[in-house]
Design a protein around this motif. Sequence first.
Motif, PDB file in Angstrom:
ATOM      1  N   PRO A   3     -10.750   2.190  -2.065  1.00  0.00           N
ATOM      2  CA  PRO A   3     -10.342   1.228  -3.095  1.00  0.00           C
ATOM      3  C   PRO A   3      -8.877   1.428  -3.448  1.00  0.00           C
ATOM      4  CG  PRO A   3     -11.559   3.026  -4.088  1.00  0.00           C
ATOM      5  CD  PRO A   3     -11.566   3.286  -2.605  1.00  0.00           C
ATOM      6  N   SER A   4      -8.285   0.400  -4.016  1.00  0.00           N
ATOM      7  CA  SER A   4      -6.901   0.528  -4.459  1.00  0.00           C
ATOM      8  C   SER A   4      -6.805   1.520  -5.602  1.00  0.00           C
ATOM      9  CB  SER A   4      -6.378  -0.835  -4.915  1.00  0.00           C
ATOM     10  OG  SER A   4      -6.212  -1.671  -3.802  1.00  0.00           O
ATOM     11  N   LEU A   5      -5.796   2.364  -5.539  1.00  0.00           N
ATOM     12  CA  LEU A   5      -5.528   3.362  -6.581  1.00  0.00           C
ATOM     13  C   LEU A   5      -4.065   3.221  -6.991  1.00  0.00           C
ATOM     14  CD1 LEU A   5      -7.134   6.462  -4.849  1.00  0.00           C
ATOM     15  CD2 LEU A   5      -8.053   5.229  -6.830  1.00  0.00           C
ATOM     16  N   PRO A   6      -3.716   3.800  -8.142  1.00  0.00           N
ATOM     17  CA  PRO A   6      -2.301   3.725  -8.526  1.00  0.00           C
ATOM     18  C   PRO A   6      -1.351   4.313  -7.484  1.00  0.00           C
ATOM     19  CG  PRO A   6      -3.616   4.387 -10.409  1.00  0.00           C
ATOM     20  CD  PRO A   6      -4.549   4.374  -9.212  1.00  0.00           C
ATOM     21  N   THR A   7      -1.859   5.224  -6.647  1.00  0.00           N
ATOM     22  CA  THR A   7      -0.993   5.850  -5.641  1.00  0.00           C
ATOM     23  C   THR A   7      -0.983   5.094  -4.320  1.00  0.00           C
ATOM     24  OG1 THR A   7      -2.887   7.208  -5.117  1.00  0.00           O
ATOM     25  CG2 THR A   7      -1.174   8.199  -6.501  1.00  0.00           C
ATOM     26  N   GLY A   8      -1.822   4.083  -4.204  1.00  0.00           N
ATOM     27  CA  GLY A   8      -1.901   3.362  -2.942  1.00  0.00           C
ATOM     28  C   GLY A   8      -2.717   2.101  -3.149  1.00  0.00           C
ATOM     29  N   VAL A   9      -2.052   0.976  -2.960  1.00  0.00           N
ATOM     30  CA  VAL A   9      -2.706  -0.296  -3.253  1.00  0.00           C
ATOM     31  C   VAL A   9      -2.778  -1.124  -1.982  1.00  0.00           C
ATOM     32  CG1 VAL A   9      -2.600  -2.372  -4.692  1.00  0.00           C
ATOM     33  CG2 VAL A   9      -1.792  -0.180  -5.607  1.00  0.00           C
ATOM     34  N   ASP A  10      -3.912  -1.741  -1.788  1.00  0.00           N
ATOM     35  CA  ASP A  10      -4.142  -2.596  -0.626  1.00  0.00           C
ATOM     36  C   ASP A  10      -3.082  -3.708  -0.582  1.00  0.00           C
ATOM     37  OD1 ASP A  10      -5.183  -4.655   1.089  1.00  0.00           O
ATOM     38  OD2 ASP A  10      -7.162  -3.716   0.910  1.00  0.00           O
ATOM     39  N   TYR A  11      -2.405  -3.827   0.563  1.00  0.00           N
ATOM     40  CA  TYR A  11      -1.353  -4.844   0.681  1.00  0.00           C
ATOM     41  C   TYR A  11      -1.870  -6.262   0.446  1.00  0.00           C
ATOM     42  CZ  TYR A  11       1.943  -1.443   2.715  1.00  0.00           C
ATOM     43  OH  TYR A  11       2.797  -0.393   2.922  1.00  0.00           O
ATOM     44  N   GLY A  12      -3.173  -6.422   0.555  1.00  0.00           N
ATOM     45  CA  GLY A  12      -3.748  -7.748   0.302  1.00  0.00           C
ATOM     46  C   GLY A  12      -3.431  -8.275  -1.093  1.00  0.00           C
ATOM     47  N   VAL A  13      -3.136  -7.375  -2.056  1.00  0.00           N
ATOM     48  CA  VAL A  13      -2.882  -7.840  -3.430  1.00  0.00           C
ATOM     49  C   VAL A  13      -1.638  -8.720  -3.534  1.00  0.00           C
ATOM     50  CG1 VAL A  13      -3.988  -5.931  -4.641  1.00  0.00           C
ATOM     51  CG2 VAL A  13      -1.563  -5.796  -4.108  1.00  0.00           C
ATOM     52  N   TYR A  14      -0.773  -8.648  -2.522  1.00  0.00           N
ATOM     53  CA  TYR A  14       0.425  -9.485  -2.584  1.00  0.00           C
ATOM     54  C   TYR A  14       0.197 -10.842  -1.921  1.00  0.00           C
ATOM     55  CZ  TYR A  14       2.555  -4.852  -3.258  1.00  0.00           C
ATOM     56  OH  TYR A  14       2.873  -3.595  -3.694  1.00  0.00           O
ATOM     57  N   HIS A  15      -0.937 -11.005  -1.287  1.00  0.00           N
ATOM     58  CA  HIS A  15      -1.119 -12.198  -0.445  1.00  0.00           C
ATOM     59  C   HIS A  15      -2.366 -13.021  -0.761  1.00  0.00           C
ATOM     60  CE1 HIS A  15       2.199 -11.093   2.251  1.00  0.00           C
ATOM     61  NE2 HIS A  15       1.837  -9.853   1.995  1.00  0.00           N
ATOM     62  N   SER A  16      -3.336 -12.418  -1.442  1.00  0.00           N
ATOM     63  CA  SER A  16      -4.610 -13.113  -1.593  1.00  0.00           C
ATOM     64  C   SER A  16      -4.564 -14.178  -2.691  1.00  0.00           C
ATOM     65  CB  SER A  16      -5.691 -12.081  -1.925  1.00  0.00           C
ATOM     66  OG  SER A  16      -6.776 -12.719  -2.558  1.00  0.00           O
ATOM     67  N   PRO A  17      -4.823 -15.435  -2.354  1.00  0.00           N
ATOM     68  CA  PRO A  17      -4.885 -16.485  -3.381  1.00  0.00           C
ATOM     69  C   PRO A  17      -6.002 -16.203  -4.391  1.00  0.00           C
ATOM     70  CG  PRO A  17      -4.825 -17.453  -1.179  1.00  0.00           C
ATOM     71  CD  PRO A  17      -5.011 -15.972  -1.003  1.00  0.00           C
TER      72      PRO A  17
ATOM     73  N   TYR B 251      -2.490   0.244   3.131  1.00  0.00           N
ATOM     74  CA  TYR B 251      -2.086   0.611   1.775  1.00  0.00           C
ATOM     75  C   TYR B 251      -0.634   1.042   1.680  1.00  0.00           C
ATOM     76  CZ  TYR B 251      -7.065   0.539   0.822  1.00  0.00           C
ATOM     77  OH  TYR B 251      -8.361   0.132   0.677  1.00  0.00           O
ATOM     78  N   ASN B 252      -0.020   0.788   0.537  1.00  0.00           N
ATOM     79  CA  ASN B 252       1.304   1.348   0.306  1.00  0.00           C
ATOM     80  C   ASN B 252       1.158   2.812  -0.138  1.00  0.00           C
ATOM     81  OD1 ASN B 252       0.460   1.051  -2.334  1.00  0.00           O
ATOM     82  ND2 ASN B 252       1.793  -0.684  -2.784  1.00  0.00           N
ATOM     83  N   PHE B 253       2.269   3.486  -0.333  1.00  0.00           N
ATOM     84  CA  PHE B 253       2.270   4.929  -0.585  1.00  0.00           C
ATOM     85  C   PHE B 253       3.202   5.194  -1.758  1.00  0.00           C
ATOM     86  CE2 PHE B 253       4.133   9.173   0.278  1.00  0.00           C
ATOM     87  CZ  PHE B 253       2.969   9.930   0.284  1.00  0.00           C
ATOM     88  N   ILE B 254       2.601   5.587  -2.887  1.00  0.00           N
ATOM     89  CA  ILE B 254       3.409   5.665  -4.115  1.00  0.00           C
ATOM     90  C   ILE B 254       3.249   7.043  -4.742  1.00  0.00           C
ATOM     91  CG2 ILE B 254       4.044   4.363  -6.185  1.00  0.00           C
ATOM     92  CD1 ILE B 254       2.095   2.178  -5.237  1.00  0.00           C
TER      93      ILE B 254
END
Lengths: 426, 159
Positions: A11-25, A378-381
């Motif tokens: 699941p998406s976490l504050p340290t790594g979020v699924d890139y889909g969050v920038y694209h999903s309508p 996922y991104n890496f934060i």
Amino acid sequence: MSVENRMGARPSLPTGVDYGVYHSPKIFAAEQRKVFQGRTWCYLGLEAEIPDPGDFRATHVGETPVVLVRGLDWKVNAWVNRCAHKGATVCRSLRGNQADGAFVCVYHQWAYDAEGTLVGVPFRRGLKGVGGYGKDFDPANHSLEKLRVESYKGMVFGTFSSEVEPLEEFLGPVMRKYVDRVLQRPIKVLGYARQHMAGNWKLYSENSRDSYHGALLHLFYPTFGIYRQSQDSAGELAEQGFHSVFTVAKPKGDVDYGSFGDEANREMQGTAQLQDESLLQFRPEIDDDIGLHIQSLFPSVVLQQIQNTLATRQIVTHGVDQTELVWTYFGYADDDEETTRHRLRNLNLVGPSGLISMEDGEAVELCQQGTVGAEGKYNFIKMGGDDVRGYYAPMGMDENAVRGFWKGYLDLMGNALATFDKQMVA
Amino acid sequence: MISVDPVLQGQVDSLNAAYGLCLDDGRLEEWPAFFVDDCLYQVIARENVDNGLPAAVMYCDSKGMLVDRVVALRRANVFPEHFSRHLISRAVIAGIKGETVTAQASYAVLQTRNDGETRIYNAGKYIDMLIVKEGAAKLVSRTCVYDTHRIATLLATPI
Ligand code: FES
Ligand SMILES: [Fe+2]
């Protein structure tokens, strides 16, 4: 990497979020409900923009068009710019003054007062007893959708939520202290700039909280040999994590960040010379040495003081990859002409042409383009740790506030995002 | 409309044509030379001008600041690769006082980025004050008032 990770089950976490969050309508639609129309206060504008009764300004909450109006009783109101008849846009200008405080929809001329209450309907009784609305038609049930409105130090916020705590509590003591700092005395608006980015609003929200990129992406200072290696920076987060503030001041003690320049891949101490250094002059005018104050108030505004520039940057979400940044530049009401001129010169640093800020628009678009089709990745934060703390690491080499953004965001989105994460696995 | 000596009209129009080509050809280092030393160059949204608000996105009140802009673009700033194309109308000359001329012209800047599409990037008008001396015109001030208040991504190359 575990099989689970490869399948995107994480699941998406504050340290790594699924890139889909920038694209999903679907996520964009859920955000409109859970974030912008949810338990938050969204920035609408400055009281200084509507100083007189009847003054109005078109604004947005998320993607929803909203109008901010000062009523004839001086009260500040906000309503959705959508006629209660057939949904037409009622107010068609970006700003103006409606001296009688009445807003009339051009389509069938339903008329509303400054509070958005329906006060007139043509042919309500029909003509000569024919047509018209039935006896059960009660104008009171057909007003414009009204927002709860509160303002803090002249910043006006609105909400659709009846549950969210009062604005002052939502901002919290730490954020209030910093808003107080910039809005210490009456202001006057100097103008606007509107910047459109083909990227998701969250990429910009991350950017304004990301103190890591400052000296690496924005190379104006270092190129001209004016990167000050020992500055005093500080950052604080609100309790929920989603608001944060980052400041840089002149150093108080001996700090050695000498290795910083060596680690960056790009030229950090250039030899270029500014021909006109008046661009950079800083005249401390608040009782401290802070030359940079970037405050991100979730979900829709950044309040800044950079050198002698003062501005709010409102984030408007026009679509999953359509974000508008409305810069409202201001000064203090008692500025003399020379001070205003100095601010205008300083403004070269910020805004869509800003010598130290134009890069943010490009960064947002690069991330949008690079994450196309990357759902389940996922991104890496994790710079500066993997938790969300109340303070930044020195020099802002820290993604703490970005994690704070995601923590607050994930809390609000809750199930909406959990469902999305599951869909990614399927 | 005042009647204008065709030679003067030609000098002002030539300046504008050369100015546009200079920027579009990427000869940014030559751009400050279109201005006198004590000059003003600003790019400001029409919504600000119409409402009497002074904030501009670029505000350079010396030639040095123009040079600094160019050096920053070449060496420091990060922006999408692009080509621009200025289409500039014939100037309307509004006033002549000795060597000083005031004029306005419409412009449209088209921009082409790496995706290959050419878009209308910025449209507006120049409000100029020029000095015409010894057969050549130079800008004392140029205010680019842009109608396109939605700036796409960022505004790097001068208008
Ligand atoms: S849509 Fe507004 S009056 Fe009909
Ligand atoms: Fe930035």
